[in-house]
Design a protein around this motif. Structure first.
Motif, PDB file in Angstrom:
ATOM      1  N   THR A  24       0.838  -1.203   0.000  1.00 63.36           N
ATOM      2  CA  THR A  24       0.000   0.000   0.000  1.00 63.36           C
ATOM      3  C   THR A  24       0.867   1.245   0.000  1.00 63.36           C
ATOM      4  N   ALA A  25       1.905   1.259   0.832  1.00 61.66           N
ATOM      5  CA  ALA A  25       2.814   2.406   0.881  1.00 61.66           C
ATOM      6  C   ALA A  25       3.497   2.616  -0.460  1.00 61.66           C
ATOM      7  N   LEU A  26       3.929   1.539  -1.090  1.00 60.82           N
ATOM      8  CA  LEU A  26       4.589   1.642  -2.387  1.00 60.82           C
ATOM      9  C   LEU A  26       3.642   2.179  -3.450  1.00 60.82           C
ATOM     10  N   VAL A  27       2.443   1.618  -3.523  1.00 65.45           N
ATOM     11  CA  VAL A  27       1.470   2.040  -4.539  1.00 65.45           C
ATOM     12  C   VAL A  27       1.064   3.499  -4.336  1.00 65.45           C
ATOM     13  N   CYS A  28       0.809   3.887  -3.092  1.00 65.36           N
ATOM     14  CA  CYS A  28       0.426   5.283  -2.824  1.00 65.36           C
ATOM     15  C   CYS A  28       1.564   6.237  -3.155  1.00 65.36           C
ATOM     16  N   SER A  29       2.797   5.842  -2.841  1.00 67.93           N
ATOM     17  CA  SER A  29       3.955   6.678  -3.163  1.00 67.93           C
ATOM     18  C   SER A  29       4.128   6.831  -4.666  1.00 67.93           C
ATOM     19  N   TYR A  60      -3.182  18.663  -6.230  1.00 68.51           N
ATOM     20  CA  TYR A  60      -1.976  18.263  -5.509  1.00 68.51           C
ATOM     21  C   TYR A  60      -2.284  17.888  -4.061  1.00 68.51           C
ATOM     22  N   ALA A  61      -3.227  18.601  -3.441  1.00 76.15           N
ATOM     23  CA  ALA A  61      -3.596  18.296  -2.057  1.00 76.15           C
ATOM     24  C   ALA A  61      -4.108  16.869  -1.947  1.00 76.15           C
ATOM     25  N   ILE A  62      -4.936  16.468  -2.903  1.00 70.61           N
ATOM     26  CA  ILE A  62      -5.544  15.138  -2.848  1.00 70.61           C
ATOM     27  C   ILE A  62      -4.600  14.061  -3.385  1.00 70.61           C
ATOM     28  N   TYR A  63      -4.117  14.252  -4.601  1.00 70.90           N
ATOM     29  CA  TYR A  63      -3.375  13.189  -5.275  1.00 70.90           C
ATOM     30  C   TYR A  63      -1.913  13.101  -4.877  1.00 70.90           C
ATOM     31  N   VAL A  64      -1.384  14.134  -4.237  1.00 69.37           N
ATOM     32  CA  VAL A  64      -0.015  14.069  -3.739  1.00 69.37           C
ATOM     33  C   VAL A  64      -0.033  14.041  -2.207  1.00 69.37           C
ATOM     34  N   GLY A  65      -0.641  15.040  -1.598  1.00 71.43           N
ATOM     35  CA  GLY A  65      -0.628  15.136  -0.141  1.00 71.43           C
ATOM     36  C   GLY A  65      -1.285  13.975   0.566  1.00 71.43           C
ATOM     37  N   VAL A  66      -2.518  13.682   0.212  1.00 71.75           N
ATOM     38  CA  VAL A  66      -3.242  12.596   0.891  1.00 71.75           C
ATOM     39  C   VAL A  66      -2.604  11.244   0.574  1.00 71.75           C
ATOM     40  N   ARG A  67      -2.161  11.058  -0.653  1.00 76.54           N
ATOM     41  CA  ARG A  67      -1.519   9.780  -1.003  1.00 76.54           C
ATOM     42  C   ARG A  67      -0.218   9.582  -0.234  1.00 76.54           C
ATOM     43  N   LEU A  68       0.589  10.643  -0.105  1.00 75.29           N
ATOM     44  CA  LEU A  68       1.829  10.515   0.657  1.00 75.29           C
ATOM     45  C   LEU A  68       1.547  10.300   2.142  1.00 75.29           C
ATOM     46  N   ALA A  69       0.517  10.939   2.659  1.00 79.39           N
ATOM     47  CA  ALA A  69       0.137  10.726   4.058  1.00 79.39           C
ATOM     48  C   ALA A  69      -0.307   9.276   4.270  1.00 79.39           C
ATOM     49  N   THR A  70      -1.067   8.749   3.332  1.00 75.75           N
ATOM     50  CA  THR A  70      -1.505   7.352   3.429  1.00 75.75           C
ATOM     51  C   THR A  70      -0.302   6.412   3.342  1.00 75.75           C
ATOM     52  N   ALA A  71       0.641   6.725   2.456  1.00 78.80           N
ATOM     53  CA  ALA A  71       1.855   5.905   2.334  1.00 78.80           C
ATOM     54  C   ALA A  71       2.654   5.934   3.632  1.00 78.80           C
ATOM     55  N   GLY A  72       2.805   7.103   4.217  1.00 80.00           N
ATOM     56  CA  GLY A  72       3.537   7.207   5.478  1.00 80.00           C
ATOM     57  C   GLY A  72       2.854   6.449   6.604  1.00 80.00           C
ATOM     58  N   LEU A  73       1.549   6.568   6.674  1.00 75.21           N
ATOM     59  CA  LEU A  73       0.792   5.846   7.697  1.00 75.21           C
ATOM     60  C   LEU A  73       0.917   4.339   7.492  1.00 75.21           C
ATOM     61  N   ALA A  74       0.860   3.890   6.242  1.00 79.40           N
ATOM     62  CA  ALA A  74       0.989   2.457   5.951  1.00 79.40           C
ATOM     63  C   ALA A  74       2.370   1.942   6.352  1.00 79.40           C
ATOM     64  N   LEU A  75       3.416   2.730   6.076  1.00 81.77           N
ATOM     65  CA  LEU A  75       4.762   2.318   6.482  1.00 81.77           C
ATOM     66  C   LEU A  75       4.886   2.249   7.991  1.00 81.77           C
ATOM     67  N   LEU A  92      -9.040   2.419   6.743  1.00 83.90           N
ATOM     68  CA  LEU A  92     -10.156   3.372   6.663  1.00 83.90           C
ATOM     69  C   LEU A  92      -9.862   4.509   5.688  1.00 83.90           C
ATOM     70  N   PHE A  93      -8.621   4.966   5.650  1.00 85.01           N
ATOM     71  CA  PHE A  93      -8.233   5.985   4.658  1.00 85.01           C
ATOM     72  C   PHE A  93      -8.453   5.451   3.246  1.00 85.01           C
ATOM     73  N   ILE A  94      -8.066   4.212   3.036  1.00 82.46           N
ATOM     74  CA  ILE A  94      -8.220   3.606   1.710  1.00 82.46           C
ATOM     75  C   ILE A  94      -9.696   3.388   1.387  1.00 82.46           C
ATOM     76  N   LEU A  95     -10.450   2.889   2.354  1.00 84.68           N
ATOM     77  CA  LEU A  95     -11.871   2.599   2.126  1.00 84.68           C
ATOM     78  C   LEU A  95     -12.725   3.854   2.016  1.00 84.68           C
ATOM     79  N   ALA A  96     -12.235   4.981   2.492  1.00 82.69           N
ATOM     80  CA  ALA A  96     -12.992   6.235   2.380  1.00 82.69           C
ATOM     81  C   ALA A  96     -13.191   6.629   0.917  1.00 82.69           C
ATOM     82  N   GLN A  97     -12.254   6.267   0.067  1.00 80.51           N
ATOM     83  CA  GLN A  97     -12.354   6.640  -1.341  1.00 80.51           C
ATOM     84  C   GLN A  97     -13.484   5.882  -2.063  1.00 80.51           C
ATOM     85  N   PRO A  98     -13.530   4.543  -2.006  1.00 77.42           N
ATOM     86  CA  PRO A  98     -14.674   3.877  -2.627  1.00 77.42           C
ATOM     87  C   PRO A  98     -15.988   4.213  -1.938  1.00 77.42           C
ATOM     88  N   ALA A  99     -15.941   4.524  -0.636  1.00 80.13           N
ATOM     89  CA  ALA A  99     -17.176   4.915   0.055  1.00 80.13           C
ATOM     90  C   ALA A  99     -17.707   6.220  -0.526  1.00 80.13           C
TER      91      ALA A  99
END
Length: 135
Positions: A24-29, A60-75, A92-99
Motif C-alpha cells: 500500500t505504501a509503495l502504490v500510494c507513493s 496536488y492536495a488530494i493526489y499528492v498530499g493525501v496519497r503521501l500521508a496514506t503511504a507514510g501511515l501504511a509504512l 479506513l483511509f483507503i476505504l474512504a475513497q470507494p465509500a
C-alpha cells in the motif's frame, strides 16, 4: 483446538498484513509521484480537469498530499505491527475513497473505465487489511 489454529495462523496473518501495508505504501507513493510528474495526464485519467492555481492546488492536495500521508501511515503501521490500530486507520483511509464514490453513484452513477478498476482495488485492499487484523 480453535485456539491452537488461531495461534498457528497469527504469525502468517501478521506477515501478510505487513506485506500488504508495505505494498500500500509503495502504490500510494508511486501514485503521488506520477501525479507530481504529470498532473494533467493523471487528472484526465481520473476524470478531472484542474483549472487555474486553485484547481491544481486542490489536485496536488488530494493526489499528492493525501496519497503521501496514506503511504507514510501504511509504512508506520507495517513497522509497528504491535499496534494494529495504525493498520486499521490506514484501511479506513483507503476505504474512504470507494465509500465516497459509492455515495456519488446515487447522484451520478458508478465510476467508469480505469477509475472503476482503481475503486475495486481500493475496496479489496482496505477490506483485506481489516480481514488480516490481529485477533
Amino acid at each position: 483446538m480453535t485456539r491452537t489454529r488461531t495461534r498457528t495462523w497469527a504469525p502468517l496473518r501478521a506477515w501478510l498484513r505487513c506485506q500488504l501495508l508495505q505494498l500500500t505504501a509503495l502504490v500510494c507513493s508511486l501514485a503521488a509521484l506520477m501525479a507530481m510528474l504529470d498532473p494533467d495526464r493523471v487528472a484526465i485519467g481520473m476524470g478531472e480537469f484542474p483549472v487555474g492555481v486553485n484547481g491544481y492546488s486542490q489536485f496536488y492536495a488530494i493526489y499528492v498530499g493525501v496519497r503521501l500521508a496514506t503511504a507514510g501511515l501504511a509504512l508506520l503501521a507495517a513497522r509497528r505491527g504491535d499496534q494494529p490500530i495504525l493498520g486499521d486507520i490506514t484501511a479506513l483511509f483507503i476505504l474512504a475513497q470507494p465509500a465516497g464514490r459509492f455515495v456519488a453513484a446515487f447522484a451520478i452513477g458508478l465510476p467508469q473505465g480505469f477509475l472503476l478498476v482503481v475503486c475495486g482495488i481500493e475496496l479489496a485492499g482496505g477490506v483485506a487489511l481489516l480481514a488480516l487484523r490481529p485477533r
